[in-house]
Structure formats: structure tokens, C-alpha cells
Write a protein that holds these residues in place. Structure first.
Motif, mmCIF file in Angstrom:
data_model
loop_
_atom_site.group_PDB
_atom_site.id
_atom_site.type_symbol
_atom_site.label_atom_id
_atom_site.label_comp_id
_atom_site.label_asym_id
_atom_site.label_seq_id
_atom_site.Cartn_x
_atom_site.Cartn_y
_atom_site.Cartn_z
ATOM 1 N N PHE A 177 0.783 -1.189 0.224
ATOM 2 C CA PHE A 177 -0.022 -0.005 0.010
ATOM 3 C C PHE A 177 0.901 1.254 0.230
ATOM 4 N N PHE A 178 1.730 1.250 0.851
ATOM 5 C CA PHE A 178 2.541 2.554 1.069
ATOM 6 C C PHE A 178 3.599 2.831 -0.274
ATOM 7 N N GLY A 179 3.899 1.479 -0.592
ATOM 8 C CA GLY A 179 4.838 1.599 -1.914
ATOM 9 C C GLY A 179 4.197 2.148 -3.071
ATOM 10 N N THR A 180 2.921 1.708 -3.288
ATOM 11 C CA THR A 180 2.256 1.957 -4.406
ATOM 12 C C THR A 180 1.681 3.371 -4.136
ATOM 13 N N THR A 181 1.392 3.896 -3.077
ATOM 14 C CA THR A 181 1.169 5.390 -2.807
ATOM 15 C C THR A 181 2.265 6.245 -3.028
ATOM 16 N N ALA A 182 3.688 5.767 -2.655
ATOM 17 C CA ALA A 182 4.603 6.612 -3.033
ATOM 18 C C ALA A 182 4.956 6.969 -4.398
ATOM 19 N N LEU A 183 4.527 5.534 -5.329
ATOM 20 C CA LEU A 183 4.842 5.788 -6.700
ATOM 21 C C LEU A 183 4.015 6.695 -7.248
ATOM 22 N N LEU A 184 2.586 6.623 -6.589
ATOM 23 C CA LEU A 184 1.827 7.449 -7.177
ATOM 24 C C LEU A 184 1.854 8.842 -7.123
ATOM 25 N N ASN A 185 2.544 9.212 -5.911
ATOM 26 C CA ASN A 185 2.947 10.648 -5.855
ATOM 27 C C ASN A 185 4.161 11.159 -6.563
ATOM 28 N N SER A 186 4.762 10.120 -7.319
ATOM 29 C CA SER A 186 5.939 10.431 -7.984
ATOM 30 C C SER A 186 5.561 11.030 -9.213
ATOM 31 N N ALA A 187 6.394 11.414 -10.013
ATOM 32 C CA ALA A 187 6.267 11.924 -11.404
ATOM 33 C C ALA A 187 5.357 10.782 -12.272
ATOM 34 N N TYR A 188 5.734 9.648 -11.790
ATOM 35 C CA TYR A 188 5.162 8.390 -12.613
ATOM 36 C C TYR A 188 3.618 8.422 -12.389
ATOM 37 N N GLY A 189 3.001 8.938 -11.257
ATOM 38 C CA GLY A 189 1.425 9.144 -10.759
ATOM 39 C C GLY A 189 0.968 10.061 -11.888
ATOM 40 N N LEU A 190 1.847 11.193 -11.943
ATOM 41 C CA LEU A 190 1.185 12.432 -12.902
ATOM 42 C C LEU A 190 1.132 11.740 -14.161
ATOM 43 N N ARG A 191 2.137 10.995 -14.830
ATOM 44 C CA ARG A 191 2.010 10.656 -16.051
ATOM 45 C C ARG A 191 0.940 9.678 -16.321
ATOM 46 N N LEU A 192 0.465 8.754 -15.213
ATOM 47 C CA LEU A 192 -0.798 7.934 -15.152
ATOM 48 C C LEU A 192 -2.120 8.940 -15.595
ATOM 49 N N THR A 193 -2.116 9.902 -14.643
ATOM 50 C CA THR A 193 -3.033 10.911 -14.830
ATOM 51 C C THR A 193 -3.192 11.473 -16.250
ATOM 52 N N ALA A 194 -1.961 11.974 -16.718
ATOM 53 C CA ALA A 194 -2.324 12.475 -17.829
ATOM 54 C C ALA A 194 -2.558 11.422 -18.990
ATOM 55 N N CYS A 195 -1.971 10.305 -18.833
ATOM 56 C CA CYS A 195 -2.098 9.185 -19.767
ATOM 57 C C CYS A 195 -3.683 8.562 -19.770
ATOM 58 N N THR A 197 -6.273 10.705 -19.106
ATOM 59 C CA THR A 197 -7.174 11.925 -19.339
ATOM 60 C C THR A 197 -6.803 12.387 -20.751
ATOM 61 N N HIS A 198 -5.448 12.115 -21.166
ATOM 62 C CA HIS A 198 -5.469 12.696 -22.485
ATOM 63 C C HIS A 198 -4.259 12.183 -23.417
ATOM 64 N N PRO A 199 -4.437 10.827 -23.514
ATOM 65 C CA PRO A 199 -3.292 10.069 -24.184
ATOM 66 C C PRO A 199 -2.676 10.588 -25.195
ATOM 67 N N ASP A 200 -3.395 11.153 -26.315
ATOM 68 C CA ASP A 200 -2.972 11.805 -27.517
ATOM 69 C C ASP A 200 -1.879 12.997 -27.139
ATOM 70 N N ARG A 201 -2.365 13.698 -26.177
ATOM 71 C CA ARG A 201 -1.429 14.912 -25.697
ATOM 72 C C ARG A 201 -0.044 14.221 -25.203
ATOM 73 N N LEU A 202 -0.130 13.289 -24.434
ATOM 74 C CA LEU A 202 1.063 12.640 -23.762
ATOM 75 C C LEU A 202 1.908 12.172 -24.751
ATOM 76 N N ALA A 203 1.291 11.633 -25.887
ATOM 77 C CA ALA A 203 2.111 11.025 -26.839
ATOM 78 C C ALA A 203 2.712 11.855 -27.693
ATOM 79 N N SER A 204 2.227 13.091 -27.959
ATOM 80 C CA SER A 204 2.766 14.230 -28.526
ATOM 81 C C SER A 204 4.121 15.024 -27.830
ATOM 82 N N LEU A 205 3.958 14.480 -26.410
ATOM 83 C CA LEU A 205 5.125 15.174 -25.598
ATOM 84 C C LEU A 205 6.275 14.144 -25.519
#
Ligand SMILES: Nc1ncnc2c1ncn2[C@@H]1O[C@H](COP(=O)(O)OP(=O)(O)OP(=O)(O)O)[C@@H](O)[C@H]1O
Ligand SMILES: [Mg+2]
Lengths: 321, 239
Positions: A177-195, A197-205
Motif C-alpha cells: 500500500f505505502f509503496g504504491t502510494t509513494a509511486l503514485l505521488n511521484s512523477a509516474y503518478g502524474l504521467r498515469l493521470t495524464a495518460c 485523461t489525454h493519451p494523445d497529448r501525452l504521446a505528442s510530448l
């Protein structure tokens, strides 16, 4: 910060529970913790990854069977290590998810309702397969799966008793639980949200959307596989029901009721729904299903973020992650 | 030497020829504008460059490399950034988090602060992107491109929905990033005031190919271009 504080309090309360609730309920709660782990895996892939997997139990079942065949010595009679079983269960489930995910997400990719239907169908096929795979016990499954054997510094210790088993499982669940939470709080978590909600935008970055989806799908499968592996050591058997339709949909209900976009809410959703089930089904019998159905509908229609996530978010000042 | 080279690109949608043997050379460090009536194929052309769709025929060369048909993320990594026609930002993330995602390799806080200042969103750094005003969303998307740090940026109607002062500020921003960062810019716009302000070569597109190229006043006074816009001129000016 306050999010983690609430999570810490909840895990502390769980740790304090056994003396209060007694042996029988400690045993029950241990099982619920494992279901909670399955809920965490589903929340990760669905709520954060945006991949609606209707067959999450397939990874749970794969993990369970791998754990069973290894610790029963069916693969190598001399190597029955619990640790090896747990690692192989996670790796096996993750590899299966990687292959399945590639098939699902490559190219234009399948999403939404189609993805839900296909994953559900695959879970059904796997359940059928296990029912007919006589080498793995067929319909009856594999019996006499040994409990977890902890080995350190040469000494080994089998988890037969309820209380030590409970704490061992609680520690594993807390680490995940805490490991996954830490991962979601990292830049990886931001990427997941980005992916999500807006996968095309993420690809073009410059990001490979396929790689991000594969990573979250396999990570979630590894967690589900771990949960399945722990589960078979508690019950002592692995059967086709672990892999299929019923458990997959139950997990969806726990996560939807708790709140898919909040790991903690999904985890508690599983534990509380399971607890409610054992109480209420004694009082109401089969009508319990009706109550569960109503709770599910309320959460979907009125509180789409989840019955638990909504108040929990209030407590944490609307912080989203 | 041309930095971006489009060689007779063609794309059909069913019976409709959206891009029809389109060729254009763009020099490194230049700013170019692409104009044309609705539906003439401008956004489709961008989709062909960024790999969102594959051309039926023709080639895209970027910095001498043939990138035709490569997937969008690979083309982006080679150094092409793109602003979409409808603002494409991550609504559920804050402005700052948007920039963190966009700076794929290094999470450089001073660079991000600098970008926030350039796109006039310093005070909104912790606001959810979905809650920004329309013009601010457009700016944030340009900010994403700056964080991505490409060598060429494609802007699809960057001032759509902006007020006049915002439009002017955007033209200045484009000038500044072209000058200070040496970025090559290709911009699609309907707003003629904005194009004039950019003071750059203009290419007029019609039915999938280039009708005319020249500077703003040449284009403005060209008989063919006037004929193309006849009856639609009003609407394109304030679009
Ligand atoms: N994916 C698609 N499938 C089918 N037709 C398409 C597709 N994309 C664009 N078109 C069609 O191709 C033509 C060119 O569209 P495009 O979006 O490139 O025009 P545009 O010049 O960007 O117009 P606008 O100024 O309105 O943005 C239009 O007729 C459009 O309907
Ligand atoms: Mg367009």
C-alpha cells in the motif's frame, strides 16, 4: 501528507485489532486484507491507469495456482520455498498481463466497454480452462497448499496460527500500500493521470502511451498475483473460482463502492464490504445481495467517486492523490 | 538547408482529398504562418507531420531524417512539439504538474518557473488546469511545448478564443521563443491581425495544397487569395 496520516491511523487500527476482535474474526480479517490487496491492484489499474479490467481475478488466480504448484513441490520437489512462490506468482501474473496487455493496447488499442468485455471473456475462458486442467486438479483445484513458511538465518517457521499469519499478511499489505502510494505521488503518478485523461497529448510530448499502459497493467497484475498467492496459503487450496467471473465482479463492486480513484478507499471498500457481508448475510440471508446491490447503485449514481472516497477526501481537504 | 521538408504529401479520407500533394520547405529558426479557409486541410497536414495519421503518399523529412509514418511519440522525441486546435492540456493536473509531465527527462524547477513567467501563469501554478480561462489554457499548452523543449513547434490556432490583448501577447510570446530559444515555428491561424503582427512568410492553403506564398501585404492584396476568401473574409477576421 494528511492522506498518509489517515492511512497510517487505519493500518495502526488494523494492527491493534486482533486482541479486540478475537481469534475467529482475526482469521476472517486476514482474508479480507488479502481481498483488500486485490482491490488495491484494481484501483491502481482502473482508477489511476484508466484501464477498466473486468477480469482482475485472472491475475489473482494465476498467482494462486503458481504459489500452490511451487510450495506443494509440483514443479521441483526439493524447492518449495514460500518466498520463491510469492515472487514467481507476482512475476507470472505480470508476464501474463504484459502479453495480454500488448495484445489489447498495441496499435489503436482497445478501451472502454470493449476492454471490459474482452477482459471478462478472458477471465471466463481461464476459469473454464482450470476446470478442465486435470493436472492442476480440475474442478476440485489443488488441495493441501502449505501455509507460508518464513525462513530467516537458517531458522524456519510455518504460519499455522491465526495471529502471526494476520501480522505477516498485514505487513505485506502495508508495504504494498505505502509503496504504491509513494509511486503514485511521484512523477509516474502524474504521467498515469495524464495518460488516462489525454493519451494523445501525452504521446505528442514524447511518451509511449503503450509502455505506460503496459507498465501499470503488469504492476497491477503483480499485486493481484501476490494477493492470490497469499490467499491460497490461508485457505490451503487453489480452485478455479479464484480466477474467474464471480471474484472479478466482486472486486469491481468493492472498488466502486469504496472509490476507485483512491487507493485507501478501494482497500477499505473491500474490507468493509466483506465484513458487512458476513454480518448482514447472517441476519438477512440471501437478501444481503439486495443490500449490496443498492449500496452499489447509490455509489455509482449518487457518489461516483465512491461511498468512502467522498468523506475521506473531505478529511484530506480535497487533495486528489 | 531546410529543417522541415514536406514532399508532395497526400491524404484522402474516403472520397475527400484533405491534403493534396502538399510541398513546403521550412528553414531552421524561421517563423511561418499557414492560413486557409475552414476544412482546407491545415490540421490534417499537422497530423501528417506529427505521425497522428499516415500519408497515402509523400514524405516528411525533419532535420534530414525521413520521419514519415513513425509513431507520434518518436516524432516528438526527435524534436517536434505540437499545440492542438482544441486546447489539449491535462485538466486534472495543476499547471505546475502539467509542466512536470511535459519536461520528460529533467524536472528542472528554475526552468519551470521561467516558463510560468513567460506564459503569465505564475499565480496559477497550483490551480487545476481544467479551471483556467480559455486563453490561459492556450498559453499553458504553449508552456507544455516549452517544457518539452523541441526544436520545431507546430501551433494550430493558438489564439482561438483569445481577447485582442491576449492575442497580441501571444504574437509577442511566439517572437520571443523564436528569438531567445531559436525555435522554428509553423503556425496555423485565422486571425489576420495576429498574422500581420507576426510579420513572417505566409502560406495560403486551399483544398489541400498551397495556393500562394508571400509576405503579409502580398497575400493581403493578392487577387486569388481575395477570391478564395470572398464572402468568408468577415468570419475569418474575427474567428
Ligand atoms: N479523421 C478524419 N476522417 C475523415 N475526415 C476528416 C478527418 N480529419 C479531417 N477530415 C476532413 O478533412 C478536411 C480537412 O480537415 P482539417 O481539420 O484538416 O481542416 P482545417 O483546415 O484544419 O479546418 P479548420 O480551419 O476548420 O480547423 C475536412 O473536410 C474534414 O472534415
Ligand atoms: Mg484545423
Amino acid at each position: 501528507m494528511r492522506n498518509s496520516l489517515i492511512a497510517l491511523l487505519i493500518f495502526a487500527a488494523l494492527a491493534a485489532a486482533p486482541p479486540v476482535i478475537g481469534g475467529y474474526w482475526t482469521g476472517q480479517l486476514t482474508g479480507y486484507l488479502v481481498y483488500g490487496l486485490l482491490a488495491i491492484s484494481l484501483s491502481l489499474v482502473w482508477g489511476y491507469g484508466g484501464i477498466l479490467c473486468f477480469g482482475q481475478a485472472m491475475f489473482f488466480g494465476i498467482g494462486g495456482y503458481i504459489m500452490a504448484v511451487i510450495t506443494k513441490g509440483m514443479v521441483l520437489p526439493d524447492i518449495t520455498s514460500s518466498y520463491l512462490g510469492l515472487i514467481a506468482a507476482m512475476a507470472g501474473a505480470a508476464l501474463f498481463a504484459l502479453a495480454l496487455g500488448y495484445f489489447l493496447f498495441a496499435g489503436r488499442g482497445i478501451s472502454g466497454a470493449y476492454l471490459a468485455i474482452i477482459t471478462l471473456a478472458i477471465a471466463l475462458v481461464l476459469e473454464r480452462l482450470m476446470n478442465n486442467w486435470y493436472g492442476l486438479g480440475g474442478y476440485n483445484g489443488l488441495l493441501n497448499v502449505p501455509p507460508i513458511k518464513l525462513t530467516f538465518f537458517g531458522a524456519s517457521f510455518e504460519l499455522w496460527d491465526r495471529v502471526p499469519t494476520f501480522y505477516a499478511i498485514l505487513i505485506v499489505v502495508a508495504v504494498i500500500f505505502f509503496g504504491t502510494t509513494a509511486l503514485l505521488n511521484s512523477a509516474y503518478g502524474l504521467r498515469l493521470t495524464a495518460c488516462r485523461t489525454h493519451p494523445d497529448r501525452l504521446a505528442s510530448l514524447g511518451y509511449s502511451v503503450l509502455n505506460i499502459r503496459l507498465s501499470v497493467f503488469s504492476l497491477s497484475a503483480a499485486i493481484a498475483g501476490l494477493a492470490g498467492a497469499l490467499f491460497v496459503t490461508l485457505d490451503g487450496f487453489a480452485s478455479p473460482t479464484l480466477i474467474g467471473f464471480t471474484l472479478s465482479t466482486e472486486a469491481l463492486i468493492w472498488v466502486a463502492i469504496g472509490g476507485k480513484e483512491m487507493l485507501l478507499a478501494a482497500f477499505l471498500g473491500a474490507i468493509l464490504t466483506r465484513t458487512a457481508e458476513s454480518w448482514l448475510s447472517e441476519i438477512f440471508g440471501d437478501y444481503w445481495i439486495l443490500i449490496l446491490g443498492i449500496a452499489f447503485m447509490i455509489s455509482v449514481v449518487l457518489l461516483p467517486k465512491g461511498l468512502l472516497a467522498t468523506p475521506l477526501e473531505k478529511l484530506t481537504e480535497g487533495k486528489r492523490r | 538547408m531546410s529543417f522541415l521538408e514536406l514532399k508532395s504529401l497526400t491524404k484522402n479520407f474516403g472520397g475527400l482529398c484533405a491534403v493534396d500533394g502538399f510541398s513546403l520547405d521550412i528553414a531552421k529558426g524561421s517563423v511561418n504562418a499557414l492560413v486557409g479557409p475552414n476544412g482546407c486541410g491545415k490540421s490534417t497536414l499537422f497530423n501528417l507531420i506529427t505521425g497522428t495519421i499516415r500519408p497515402d503518399s509523400g514524405e516528411v523529412l525533419f532535420a534530414g531524417v525521413n520521419i514519415t509514418g513513425r509513431p507520434p511519440h518518436e516524432i516528438a522525441r526527435l524534436g517536434i512539439g505540437r499545440k492542438f486546435q482544441v486546447p489539449a492540456i491535462f485538466d486534472e493536473l495543476t499547471v505546475r504538474e502539467n509542466l512536470i509531465v511535459a519536461s520528460r527527462k529533467q524536472n528542472d524547477r528554475t526552468a519551470q518557473a521561467d516558463i510560468l513567467a513567460q506564459i503569465h501563469l505564475e499565480d496559477q501554478a497550483d490551480t487545476l488546469a481544467g479551471e483556467l480561462a480559455h486563453g490561459q489554457k492556450q498559453w499553458l499548452e504553449i508552456g507544455l511545448l516549452l517544457a518539452q523543449a523541441p526544436a520545431l513547434i507546430l501551433l494550430d490556432e493558438p489564439t482561438a478564443g483569445m481577447t485582442a490583448p491576449e492575442t497580441r501577447a501571444t504574437a509577442e510570446l511566439i517572437h520571443r521563443i523564436n528569438r531567445d530559444r531559436g525555435l522554428t515555428v509553423l503556425v496555423i491561424e485565422h486571425d489576420m491581425g495576429f498574422i500581420e503582427h507576426l510579420a513572417c512568410p505566409v502560406h495560403v492553403m486551399s483544398k489541400g495544397k498551397i495556393l500562394k506564398s508571400g509576405n503579409f501585404s502580398e497575400i493581403r492584396n493578392d487577387a486569388d487569395v481575395k477570391a478564395l476568401y470572398f464572402g468568408t473574409a468577415e468570419e475569418t477576421v474575427d474567428a
